[in-house]
Design a protein around this motif. Structure first.
Motif, mmCIF file in Angstrom:
data_model
loop_
_atom_site.group_PDB
_atom_site.id
_atom_site.type_symbol
_atom_site.label_atom_id
_atom_site.label_comp_id
_atom_site.label_asym_id
_atom_site.label_seq_id
_atom_site.Cartn_x
_atom_site.Cartn_y
_atom_site.Cartn_z
ATOM 1 N N SER A 117 0.846 -1.193 0.000
ATOM 2 C CA SER A 117 0.000 0.000 0.000
ATOM 3 C C SER A 117 0.881 1.242 0.000
ATOM 4 O O SER A 117 1.961 1.261 0.580
ATOM 5 C CB SER A 117 -0.923 0.013 1.226
ATOM 6 O OG SER A 117 -0.175 -0.038 2.424
ATOM 7 N N TYR A 125 -4.997 6.856 -2.689
ATOM 8 C CA TYR A 125 -4.351 5.801 -1.921
ATOM 9 C C TYR A 125 -4.396 4.529 -2.766
ATOM 10 O O TYR A 125 -5.436 4.185 -3.330
ATOM 11 C CB TYR A 125 -5.084 5.584 -0.605
ATOM 12 C CG TYR A 125 -4.475 4.520 0.273
ATOM 13 C CD1 TYR A 125 -3.351 4.795 1.051
ATOM 14 C CD2 TYR A 125 -5.011 3.235 0.305
ATOM 15 C CE1 TYR A 125 -2.789 3.817 1.860
ATOM 16 C CE2 TYR A 125 -4.452 2.252 1.110
ATOM 17 C CZ TYR A 125 -3.339 2.553 1.885
ATOM 18 O OH TYR A 125 -2.775 1.584 2.677
ATOM 19 N N ASN A 127 -3.497 0.297 -3.238
ATOM 20 C CA ASN A 127 -3.149 -0.929 -2.528
ATOM 21 C C ASN A 127 -3.246 -2.142 -3.439
ATOM 22 O O ASN A 127 -3.963 -2.147 -4.435
ATOM 23 C CB ASN A 127 -4.009 -1.112 -1.274
ATOM 24 C CG ASN A 127 -5.475 -1.335 -1.606
ATOM 25 O OD1 ASN A 127 -5.799 -2.173 -2.421
ATOM 26 N ND2 ASN A 127 -6.360 -0.585 -0.966
#
Length: 288
Positions: A117, A125, A127
């Motif tokens: 991540s 973000y 991941n």
């Protein structure tokens, strides 16, 4: 929804790994392989004391909260602890944040999964969850194989290969090999991180291999007008199930990154314990 289902898979596989039988990692060995779903190269080193693995190198394609996908890489120098053949640890200081799980299923084999991540910019973000991997090494346990030599040594009923009239215990004939190369291997991460080619032999042999770029592609990507050897690899005399790990020079890799797809000719020479040579090869295809 994707995150919830992936977390459930992580928990399920984590429990399975915890229940896996302990293996015997080889201290100081270098393990190489691929990620199962995306076919990226995957490698790590076992510490000399066998109590951790480090130098975890791989690539992955994460899902980002802004809806974008991109190829990212990791080269983690964190020491992931190994306890009774099980790898469990998290590198929270490196980029990306890497959670590694796995187990040594045999002295020269390991498998597991990782989560990665990272922040991809303000408000985004990224991941990658539950990415499986497998890896192998050609190194041997200190002190050789338990029991000494190949099973059946110290008498070898029948002598040598069945049906041969040679010296007892000797390997007759020329080495032959089969190349294992999965479909869908991506070009750019392979150029950046290197890649592994699986080799299966009919008898133990030392290997030397080279990757050849065609004259047409060499000219197309500004690497001259003749066919060009862009990488070499070798392995010592070992077992019949082994691999060669190739790393393309940075200057050559930089020019080949312009390609969307590429084909390279692999040529391999095998030499057995008696000095008898055998050759084999295959065309390796890389995609975008």
């Amino acid at each position: 929804m994707r995150l919830v289902s992936r977390v459930a898979c992580v928990l399920a596989l984590g429990a399975a790994l915890a229940a896996a039988p302990a293996g015997a990692q080889i201290p100081g060995a270098h393990y190489t392989g691929t990620t199962t779903n995306e076919n990226f190269p995957f490698s790590f080193d076992v510490a000399p004391d066998g109590k951790s693995v480090t130098n975890v190198v791989t690539s992955y394609i994460p899902y980002c909260s802004n809806g974008l996908y991109q190829i990212l890489s990791t080269n983690s120098t964190y020491a992931f602890p190994v306890d009774e053949g099980t790898i469990t640890g998290e590198d929270t200081a490196g980029f990306p944040r890497l959670l590694l799980r796995g187990s040594f299923t045999a002295p020269n084999e390991a498998s597991g999964n990782f989560d990665a991540s990272s922040a991809a910019g303000i408000g985004a973000y990224c991941n990658e969850l539950q990415q499986p991997w497998t890896a192998r090494t050609t190194a041997s346990l200190p002190g050789g194989n338990p029991g000494g030599g190949d099973p059946g040594g110290g008498g070898d009923p029948g002598g040598g290969d069945p049906g041969t009239g040679g010296d007892p215990g000797t390997v007759a004939g020329q080495p032959s090999l089969t190349v294992s190369w999965p479909k869908g291997v991506l070009l750019k991460p392979s150029l950046a991180n290197g890649f592994v080619v699986g080799i299966t032999l009919n008898q133990p042999a030392a290997l030397s291999g080279k990757l050849i770029l065609s004259a047409k592609d060499a000219k197309k990507y500004g690497l001259g007008k003749k066919a060009l050897t862009i990488a070499k690899a070798s392995s010592a005399l070992g077992g019949t199930d082994t691999a060669l790990e190739f790393k393309v020079k940075k200057a050559i890799a930089k020019k080949l990154k312009k390609a969307k797809k590429l084909k390279l000719v692999l040529e391999v020479t095998a030499v057995n314990a008696d000095g008898v040579k055998g050759k084999g090869g295959q065309t390796l295809s890389f995609g975008s």
